[in-house]
Enzyme design. Structure first.
Site, short mmCIF file in Angstrom:
data_model
loop_
_atom_site.label_atom_id
_atom_site.label_comp_id
_atom_site.label_asym_id
_atom_site.label_seq_id
_atom_site.Cartn_x
_atom_site.Cartn_y
_atom_site.Cartn_z
CE LYS A 116 -1.79 0.73 -3.35
NZ LYS A 116 -3.20 0.94 -3.69
CB THR B 132 -1.05 -0.06 1.14
OG1 THR B 132 -1.94 1.04 0.97
CG2 THR B 132 -0.43 -0.01 2.53
CG ASP C 226 -5.58 -1.29 -5.58
OD1 ASP C 226 -6.08 -1.85 -4.60
OD2 ASP C 226 -4.56 -0.58 -5.52
N GLY D 31 -16.14 2.87 -1.53
CA GLY D 31 -15.02 2.03 -1.99
C GLY D 31 -14.89 0.70 -1.27
CB ALA E 140 -6.69 5.60 -6.63
P1 NAP Z 1 -2.75 10.18 -4.34
O1 NAP Z 1 -1.90 9.49 -5.34
O2 NAP Z 1 -2.14 10.90 -3.21
O3 NAP Z 1 -3.70 11.23 -5.16
C1 NAP Z 1 -4.52 12.14 -4.48
C2 NAP Z 1 -5.42 12.89 -5.46
O4 NAP Z 1 -6.29 13.74 -4.69
C3 NAP Z 1 -4.66 13.81 -6.42
O5 NAP Z 1 -5.34 13.86 -7.65
C4 NAP Z 1 -4.76 15.20 -5.70
O6 NAP Z 1 -4.70 16.29 -6.57
C5 NAP Z 1 -6.16 15.10 -5.12
N1 NAP Z 1 -6.32 16.00 -3.98
C6 NAP Z 1 -5.76 15.87 -2.75
N2 NAP Z 1 -6.12 16.92 -1.97
C7 NAP Z 1 -6.90 17.73 -2.74
C8 NAP Z 1 -7.55 18.96 -2.51
N3 NAP Z 1 -7.47 19.58 -1.32
N4 NAP Z 1 -8.27 19.50 -3.52
C9 NAP Z 1 -8.35 18.89 -4.73
N5 NAP Z 1 -7.75 17.71 -5.01
C10 NAP Z 1 -7.02 17.14 -4.02
O7 NAP Z 1 -3.79 9.14 -3.66
P2 NAP Z 1 -4.35 7.76 -4.28
O8 NAP Z 1 -3.47 6.64 -3.88
O9 NAP Z 1 -4.64 7.98 -5.72
O10 NAP Z 1 -5.72 7.59 -3.45
C11 NAP Z 1 -6.83 8.44 -3.69
C12 NAP Z 1 -8.03 7.97 -2.87
O11 NAP Z 1 -8.45 6.66 -3.30
C13 NAP Z 1 -7.75 7.87 -1.38
O12 NAP Z 1 -8.85 8.43 -0.71
C14 NAP Z 1 -7.65 6.37 -1.13
O13 NAP Z 1 -8.09 6.05 0.18
C15 NAP Z 1 -8.63 5.82 -2.16
N6 NAP Z 1 -8.32 4.41 -2.56
C16 NAP Z 1 -9.25 3.46 -2.27
C17 NAP Z 1 -9.02 2.13 -2.65
C18 NAP Z 1 -10.05 1.06 -2.33
O14 NAP Z 1 -9.73 -0.13 -2.36
N7 NAP Z 1 -11.27 1.42 -2.08
C19 NAP Z 1 -7.83 1.77 -3.31
C20 NAP Z 1 -6.90 2.78 -3.61
C21 NAP Z 1 -7.16 4.11 -3.22
P3 NAP Z 1 -3.29 16.98 -6.99
O15 NAP Z 1 -2.70 16.08 -8.04
O16 NAP Z 1 -3.67 18.32 -7.50
O17 NAP Z 1 -2.45 17.03 -5.74
#
Ligand code: NAP
Length: 292
Positions: A71, A67, A107, A256, A135
């Site tokens: 990844k 995680t 995922d 999710g 994600a």
């Molecule tokens: P990540 O790589 O850190 O990406 C975060 C994303 O959120 C980026 O696009 C970022 O935009 C945006 N963001 C963060 N803060 C923001 C704000 N204040 N305003 C607007 N946009 C904002 O995270 P990730 O690994 O992709 O995960 C994203 C989500 O998916 C998390 O909530 C995670 O828990 C969930 N997830 C769930 C599963 C499941 O099995 N259900 C699996 C994987 C992930 P910028 O690029 O502009 O910073």
């Protein structure tokens, strides 16, 4: 209490932080229900992925989930990679082989299974992905393989959305072919320019997650009138503001949790070369609802 003996196979998850993970609950429930002699534990990792992978392998850990934040970086330590995981550039599941660990991205296999379960078919549909992190990138590849009419990636930082757009356009598994699937990027501020209806939206940002429970990446309520189904990747809280907005505009909304469950189910099926019965999957769902 599990019966652990000399034959018990060890599985686990690496990440940092790791204290919040629900994966041990899911996998230990599966092994109990299936009568598999295994135990699944969390490993809080440091950044020395080489030493960590070598250690897990030499101790014979049969399967590992990966995680945040490893990844992508773990890929350099693997003996091979599933083609879809290679395209996405991220893995969350490692399987022990004689040569080393082989990587998969369950995922995305999990989300695919959730969509099938909920009867959501992306073929010919307009899809919107909110976010452009790890994600969102995986979701974009899943969408690209399902022949949608369009994929629009909406992100605060447009350059990150454009990077995914470019990779999707170059993706050979893009089943619709880039001529028929329109792929484009918008910033969150440009969303007023979006004009399709009946869309399927994947919420892949951190907004909705603690400490941002009362926030939603698209605040313009008019957008939600266009949404037929919204899938938030967040599962805690069980209903995010995004989901509330989708529902109050008459759309279907999902959190999710199923994606989380199915990524674990797919990992377990890969590790054990079995197919889990539907009733075991429903049992896991029931168990997990106590935790979210
Ligand atoms: P990540 O790589 O850190 O990406 C975060 C994303 O959120 C980026 O696009 C970022 O935009 C945006 N963001 C963060 N803060 C923001 C704000 N204040 N305003 C607007 N946009 C904002 O995270 P990730 O690994 O992709 O995960 C994203 C989500 O998916 C998390 O909530 C995670 O828990 C969930 N997830 C769930 C599963 C499941 O099995 N259900 C699996 C994987 C992930 P910028 O690029 O502009 O910073």
């Amino acid at each position: 209490m599990k019966n652990i003996d000399g034959q018990t196979a060890v599985y686990g998850i690496i990440g940092n932080p790791i204290g919040h993970t629900l994966s041990p609950v899911i996998h230990n429930t599966i092994s109990e229900k299936m009568g598999i002699n295994s135990v699944y534990v969390p490993f809080r990792a440091d950044d020395d992925l080489k030493a960590m992978t070598k250690g897990l392998f030499s101790l014979g850990v049969k399967g590992v989930n990966v995680t945040v934040p490893y990844k992508t970086d773990i890929i350099g330590e693997l003996c091979g990679l599933d083609p879809l995981a290679k395209e996405i550039g991220a893995v969350n599941t490692l399987k022990y082989t004689k040569e080393g660990y082989y990587g998969y991205n369950t995922d995305i296999l999990g989300l695919d299974r959730e969509l099938e379960d909920e009867g959501i078919d992306l073929k010919g549909k307009d899809t919107v992905i909110l976010g452009a992190g790890g994600a969102a990138r995986a979701v974009a590849f899943l969408c690209a393989s399902k022949s949608p009419a369009s994929i629009t990636i909406v992100n605060r930082t447009k350059s990150k959305a454009q990077a995914i757009e470019a990779d999707i356009k170059a993706y050979p598994g893009n089943s619709a072919g880039s001529e028929t699937t329109v792929v484009k990027s918008l910033t969150t501020e440009d969303i007023g320019a979006y004009d399709r209806d009946g869309i399927i939206v994947f919420q892949c940002t951190n907004l909705g997650l603690s400490p941002h429970e009362n926030e939603c990446v698209i605040a313009d309520r008019g957008f939600y009138d266009r949404v037929s189904a919204g899938i938030d990747l967040i599962y805690r809280p069980a209903e995010t503001l995004f989901m509330k907005y989708v529902k109050s505009a008459g759309g279907r909304a999902y959190n999710g949790l199923k994606m989380l469950i199915y990524q674990a189910v797919c990992a377990c099926e890969i590790w054990n070369e079995i197919k889990l019965p539907e009733e075991v999957i429903r049992e896991i769902e029931k168990t997990l609802k106590q935790f979210v």
